[in-house]
Design a protein around this motif. Structure first.
Motif, PDB file in Angstrom:
ATOM      1  N   UNK A   1      46.922  52.730  32.940  1.00  0.00           N
ATOM      2  CA  UNK A   1      48.032  52.850  33.870  1.00  0.00           C
ATOM      3  C   UNK A   1      47.563  53.089  35.298  1.00  0.00           C
ATOM      4  N   UNK A   2      46.588  53.943  35.466  1.00  0.00           N
ATOM      5  CA  UNK A   2      46.103  54.246  36.810  1.00  0.00           C
ATOM      6  C   UNK A   2      45.489  53.003  37.442  1.00  0.00           C
ATOM      7  N   UNK A   3      44.777  52.202  36.650  1.00  0.00           N
ATOM      8  CA  UNK A   3      44.215  50.969  37.192  1.00  0.00           C
ATOM      9  C   UNK A   3      45.320  49.974  37.551  1.00  0.00           C
ATOM     10  N   UNK A   4      46.335  49.854  36.706  1.00  0.00           N
ATOM     11  CA  UNK A   4      47.435  48.936  36.986  1.00  0.00           C
ATOM     12  C   UNK A   4      48.204  49.366  38.236  1.00  0.00           C
ATOM     13  N   UNK A   5      48.433  50.662  38.381  1.00  0.00           N
ATOM     14  CA  UNK A   5      49.138  51.164  39.572  1.00  0.00           C
ATOM     15  C   UNK A   5      48.325  50.875  40.829  1.00  0.00           C
ATOM     16  N   UNK A   6      47.021  51.108  40.756  1.00  0.00           N
ATOM     17  CA  UNK A   6      46.174  50.835  41.919  1.00  0.00           C
ATOM     18  C   UNK A   6      46.170  49.347  42.265  1.00  0.00           C
ATOM     19  N   UNK A   7      46.126  48.496  41.242  1.00  0.00           N
ATOM     20  CA  UNK A   7      46.128  47.059  41.506  1.00  0.00           C
ATOM     21  C   UNK A   7      47.468  46.592  42.071  1.00  0.00           C
ATOM     22  N   UNK A   8      48.563  47.163  41.576  1.00  0.00           N
ATOM     23  CA  UNK A   8      49.884  46.830  42.125  1.00  0.00           C
ATOM     24  C   UNK A   8      49.983  47.263  43.573  1.00  0.00           C
TER      25      UNK A   8
END
Length: 396
Positions: free
Chosen positions: A323-330
């Motif tokens: 989730x943290x990686x997806x949020x950062x990528x978004x």
């Protein structure tokens, strides 16, 4: 519970293009390319309204339609999915999280009447739309307070922090025009009428990190310390994702009823339309995939669509790492909102279904009630029979 309610006149989901009141609109079939071009003019649109979604829905026919003004300019568009009843040849018309029209218009009949007429000519016995327009919002402090109070058992009993006047007015117009709501905060909708959003606009990653609660920050740090590695997968990783999804469904007591082929079709179709339309994230440890989540992006909105995880080694917190990686990528992609999709309305902490909301509240985001799905019956007997069929499937 009560709180001070603020009002916001516009929704981030609605089209920002108001039109003169006197413009007559016509609905006609347009190419998928024109529909995709119109979506590009909007801040965002649901990935369920992208032309590529039609390729995902095997067993459904599709059509892309446009609203034009008297100059022939396209001022709205939609993907329509059709399900045909073989015995009669009539069709159920479904516009998932659409149509993409100006929902702030004070005269929605200009948009919806020609839509119904067009679909009637296509032998539709009923039309279902799903306007992705905000009605109410509950911010994280309100949600946290409600979860701490044992006497508050459902989100429907909690006063929202914000009310979208345009959404309320649109709901009133829909009722007056003969449309039927699937019901407030119910499970009758195909798509969730209640979602959870993490705002990203005008916030740094440090701001977002500070908005997480202690458990989220602890879990992300622990995953990093334990060496959980997050990477982007591709179509070849879908079988691993599907295996974890089946484990998740059995563990959490639900069944999406989808095959591996469905997700392969989804990944291929959406990825071909745009490289950011669908991404598969994997969390691995010691060579083993422990979590796999999917993310969709259209315009300035990102969706955490599906999540799957193993039932063992959960202490490594692989889902938090993903989730943290997806949020950062978004955030890096310039998205204004990270949409974590739906959750159950129960606030009863003794009910395991409340766990998903508690997990999402840990991000510091907000719950949002949408306008939801609305039906317009054209053949009441067929519509009644169709609803009985859907109800029997939900019971099963």
């Amino acid at each position: 519970m009560t709180g001070q309610i603020s009002r916001h006149p516009s929704s981030p989901h609605s089209s920002p293009q108001p039109r003169p009141q006197q413009d007559p609109f016509e609905v006609l079939t347009i190419t998928p390319e024109l529909h995709a071009d119109y979506i590009q003019t909007l801040p965002s649109a649901s990935f369920l309204q992208c032309p590529s979604w039609a390729q995902v829905k095997a067993g459904w026919e599709s059509e892309t339609i446009g609203w034009t003004d008297r100059t022939g300019t396209i001022v709205g568009s939609a993907l329509v999915l059709y399900r045909t009843i073989r015995a009669t040849g009539h069709r159920f018309a479904y516009l998932p999280e659409g149509p993409l029209i100006d929902w702030s218009d004070g005269d929605l009949s200009r948009w919806l009447d020609p839509l119904v007429s067009h679909l009637r000519e296509r032998r539709a016995f009923a039309v279902r739309i799903g306007p992705a327009v905000d009605l109410h919002r509950w911010n994280a402090p309100t949600l946290k307070s409600a979860l701490r109070h044992d006497e508050v058992l459902d989100l429907g009993d909690v006063a929202p922090d914000e009310v979208n006047d345009n959404g309320v007015a649109a709901a009133e117009q829909l009722r007056s025009l003969g449309w039927r709501s699937s019901g407030r905060l119910t499970r009758a909708s195909v798509q969730p009428a209640l979602i959870f959003e993490l705002p990203l606009a005008n916030r740094s990653l440090d701001d977002i990190w500070r908005g997480f609660n202690k458990q989220w920050r602890h879990s992300i740090r622990k995953a990093e310390r334990e060496g959980v590695a997050v990477s982007l997968g591709d179509g070849q990783d879908l079988p691993a994702f599907y295996t974890l999804l089946k484990v998740t469904q059995e563990r959490d007591g639900f069944d999406l009823g989808r095959s591996l082929g469905y997700y392969q079709r989804q990944y291929d179709a959406l990825s071909a339309e745009h490289p950011e339309r669908m991404a598969l994230y994997l969390a691995r440890h010691s060579g083993e995939t422990l979590a796999a989540h999917t993310m969709n992006i259209v315009g300035d909105r990102a969706w955490y669509h599906l999540g799957a995880s193993a039932s063992h080694r959960r202490q490594l917190c692989p889902s938090h790492a993903v989730q943290w990686q997806m949020i950062r990528d978004a955030h890096r992609a310039g998205c204004a909102t990270y949409d974590m999709r739906g959750f159950n309305t129960t606030l009863d902490t003794t009910d395991r279904r409340s766990g998903l909301l508690r997990w999402k509240v840990g991000t510091g985001g907000r719950a949002v009630e949408l306008l939801g799905e609305w039906d317009y019956p054209l053949n009441r007997s067929l519509y009644h029979a169709f609803n009985l069929y859907l109800a029997s499937r939900r019971l099963v």
